[in-house]
Motif scaffolding. Structure first.
Motif, mmCIF file in Angstrom:
data_model
loop_
_atom_site.group_PDB
_atom_site.id
_atom_site.type_symbol
_atom_site.label_atom_id
_atom_site.label_comp_id
_atom_site.label_asym_id
_atom_site.label_seq_id
_atom_site.Cartn_x
_atom_site.Cartn_y
_atom_site.Cartn_z
ATOM 1 N N LYS A 1 90.334 -59.951 82.616
ATOM 2 C CA LYS A 1 89.714 -59.542 83.465
ATOM 3 C C LYS A 1 89.318 -57.941 82.833
ATOM 4 O O LYS A 1 90.038 -57.530 81.996
ATOM 5 N N ARG A 2 88.275 -57.342 83.525
ATOM 6 C CA ARG A 2 87.833 -56.166 82.913
ATOM 7 C C ARG A 2 88.758 -55.118 82.961
ATOM 8 O O ARG A 2 89.516 -55.123 83.936
ATOM 9 N N PRO A 3 89.195 -54.313 81.804
ATOM 10 C CA PRO A 3 90.317 -53.410 81.764
ATOM 11 C C PRO A 3 89.810 -52.185 82.812
ATOM 12 O O PRO A 3 88.763 -51.958 83.121
ATOM 13 N N ALA A 4 90.786 -51.710 83.486
ATOM 14 C CA ALA A 4 90.748 -50.744 84.410
ATOM 15 C C ALA A 4 90.409 -49.264 84.037
ATOM 16 O O ALA A 4 90.805 -49.141 82.648
ATOM 17 N N LYS B 1 90.601 -57.608 71.020
ATOM 18 C CA LYS B 1 91.683 -57.799 72.092
ATOM 19 C C LYS B 1 91.012 -57.746 73.189
ATOM 20 O O LYS B 1 91.387 -58.390 74.286
ATOM 21 N N ARG B 2 90.353 -56.634 73.557
ATOM 22 C CA ARG B 2 89.913 -56.205 74.920
ATOM 23 C C ARG B 2 88.855 -57.363 75.510
ATOM 24 O O ARG B 2 88.767 -57.621 76.579
ATOM 25 N N ALA B 3 88.231 -57.910 74.678
ATOM 26 C CA ALA B 3 87.367 -59.058 75.045
ATOM 27 C C ALA B 3 87.964 -60.479 75.585
ATOM 28 O O ALA B 3 87.524 -61.048 76.079
ATOM 29 N N ARG B 4 89.130 -60.502 74.932
ATOM 30 C CA ARG B 4 90.081 -61.541 75.310
ATOM 31 C C ARG B 4 90.850 -61.404 76.769
ATOM 32 O O ARG B 4 91.327 -62.434 77.090
ATOM 33 N N LEU B 5 90.650 -60.258 77.198
ATOM 34 C CA LEU B 5 91.569 -60.074 78.358
ATOM 35 C C LEU B 5 91.005 -61.161 79.515
ATOM 36 O O LEU B 5 89.928 -61.321 79.559
ATOM 37 N N ALA C 1 79.214 -75.463 75.797
ATOM 38 C CA ALA C 1 79.053 -77.127 75.289
ATOM 39 C C ALA C 1 80.683 -77.392 74.957
ATOM 40 O O ALA C 1 80.843 -78.806 75.130
ATOM 41 N N GLU C 2 81.698 -76.552 74.921
ATOM 42 C CA GLU C 2 82.704 -77.200 74.819
ATOM 43 C C GLU C 2 83.702 -77.262 76.227
ATOM 44 O O GLU C 2 84.755 -77.532 76.395
ATOM 45 N N GLY C 3 82.825 -77.001 77.266
ATOM 46 C CA GLY C 3 83.430 -77.140 78.619
ATOM 47 C C GLY C 3 84.363 -75.947 78.911
ATOM 48 O O GLY C 3 85.202 -75.866 79.817
ATOM 49 N N ARG C 4 84.196 -74.792 78.227
ATOM 50 C CA ARG C 4 85.040 -73.504 78.515
ATOM 51 C C ARG C 4 84.497 -72.677 79.331
ATOM 52 O O ARG C 4 82.958 -72.637 79.403
ATOM 53 N N ASP C 5 84.781 -71.593 80.021
ATOM 54 C CA ASP C 5 84.170 -70.734 80.822
ATOM 55 C C ASP C 5 83.808 -69.500 80.161
ATOM 56 O O ASP C 5 84.550 -69.167 78.980
ATOM 57 N N LEU C 6 82.990 -68.515 80.609
ATOM 58 C CA LEU C 6 82.729 -67.320 80.024
ATOM 59 C C LEU C 6 83.666 -66.157 80.053
ATOM 60 O O LEU C 6 84.267 -66.229 81.105
ATOM 61 N N TYR C 7 83.592 -65.397 79.333
ATOM 62 C CA TYR C 7 84.648 -64.206 79.391
ATOM 63 C C TYR C 7 84.012 -63.195 80.551
ATOM 64 O O TYR C 7 83.043 -63.130 80.797
ATOM 65 N N TRP C 8 84.845 -62.459 80.754
ATOM 66 C CA TRP C 8 84.706 -61.397 82.017
ATOM 67 C C TRP C 8 83.475 -60.499 81.735
ATOM 68 O O TRP C 8 82.628 -60.025 82.439
ATOM 69 N N TRP C 9 83.359 -60.272 80.402
ATOM 70 C CA TRP C 9 82.101 -59.270 79.967
ATOM 71 C C TRP C 9 80.848 -59.811 79.771
ATOM 72 O O TRP C 9 80.071 -59.324 79.648
ATOM 73 N N HIS C 10 80.650 -61.108 79.939
ATOM 74 C CA HIS C 10 79.589 -61.886 79.792
ATOM 75 C C HIS C 10 78.645 -61.268 81.022
ATOM 76 O O HIS C 10 79.050 -61.416 82.276
ATOM 77 N N PRO C 11 77.389 -60.832 80.541
ATOM 78 C CA PRO C 11 76.588 -60.507 81.876
ATOM 79 C C PRO C 11 76.240 -61.396 83.365
ATOM 80 O O PRO C 11 76.221 -60.808 84.314
ATOM 81 N N LEU C 12 76.510 -62.674 83.009
ATOM 82 C CA LEU C 12 76.531 -63.419 83.795
ATOM 83 C C LEU C 12 77.598 -63.382 84.844
ATOM 84 O O LEU C 12 77.623 -63.820 86.061
ATOM 85 N N GLU D 1 80.748 -52.784 75.989
ATOM 86 C CA GLU D 1 82.010 -52.042 76.191
ATOM 87 C C GLU D 1 83.204 -52.970 75.787
ATOM 88 O O GLU D 1 84.387 -52.324 75.366
ATOM 89 N N ALA D 2 83.007 -54.254 75.833
ATOM 90 C CA ALA D 2 84.319 -55.085 75.231
ATOM 91 C C ALA D 2 84.543 -55.200 73.740
ATOM 92 O O ALA D 2 85.435 -55.801 73.430
ATOM 93 N N GLY D 3 83.502 -54.502 73.076
ATOM 94 C CA GLY D 3 83.515 -54.464 71.662
ATOM 95 C C GLY D 3 82.875 -55.626 70.648
ATOM 96 O O GLY D 3 83.226 -56.208 69.849
ATOM 97 N N VAL D 4 82.073 -56.680 71.795
ATOM 98 C CA VAL D 4 81.875 -57.951 71.280
ATOM 99 C C VAL D 4 80.326 -57.720 70.350
ATOM 100 O O VAL D 4 80.174 -58.360 69.409
ATOM 101 N N SER D 5 79.567 -56.868 70.738
ATOM 102 C CA SER D 5 78.448 -56.688 70.161
ATOM 103 C C SER D 5 78.285 -56.067 68.863
ATOM 104 O O SER D 5 79.333 -55.471 68.558
#
Length: 170
Positions: A167-170, A161-165, A106-117, A127-131
């Motif tokens: 890309k997915r951490p190695a 913090k890891r969710a804000r990266l 809605a704000e015109g921003r992109d999804l984070y790396w951890w979003h299933p899409l 894994e990203a600690g968001v749930s």
């Protein structure tokens, strides 16, 4: 002679970048939910300031291990104050977590790396600690409304913090 097959652009299939919330199909709309279940936590609102406080107490219908509603289809019948997200209300609700895909789009921003899409894997939200997995300390059936203040937590309103990266951490 037929025209050569058009090579799909990087944007094709990324409907959240090409459609408004109102233009999305039902399945597209539903797929925006990342499965974090933060919106299923009980919240308190300060009547004077309007500030929202999250708790680690969930709706009675939340399966906190799966981060899914136990009766999604009938949730409004079973929990009358369950808020169904719409293109209109995601723009005005002040309690959606900062990671909420509906809010981001809605704000015109992109999804984070951890979003299933993006990741192709529904487990990356955990894994990203968001749930809320492993963080819920009971349901609304276990905690009386007058005791909810004792269960206020900060983490649902923050992004790990890891969710804000980028890309997915190695």
């Amino acid at each position: 002679m037929t025209a050569p097959a058009k090579k799909p652009s990087a944007q094709e299939g990324l409907f959240w970048k090409t459609k408004t919330l109102e233009q999305m199909s039902g399945p597209e709309w539903e797929s925006l939910c990342d499965g974090c279940a933060r919106c299923c936590l009980e919240k308190l609102e300060d009547e004077d300031s309007g500030r929202i406080y999250f708790t680690h107490v969930s709706c009675r219908l939340l399966d906190s291990g799966l981060c899914a509603c136990k009766d999604y289809t009938n949730r409004s019948d079973q929990v009358p104050d369950c808020v169904r997200l719409t293109p209109e209300n995601v723009r005005t609700l002040n309690w959606l977590p900062p990671s909420c895909a509906y809010k981001l789009v809605a704000e015109g921003r992109d999804l984070y790396w951890w979003h299933p899409l993006i990741s192709g894997d529904p487990a990356t939200v955990h894994e990203a600690g968001v749930s809320v997995r492993g963080r819920v300390q009971g349901t609304e059936l276990d905690v009386n409304d007058e005791h909810l203040e004792q269960h206020i937590v900060q983490w649902p309103g923050l992004l790990p913090k890891r969710a804000r990266l980028k890309k997915r951490p190695a």
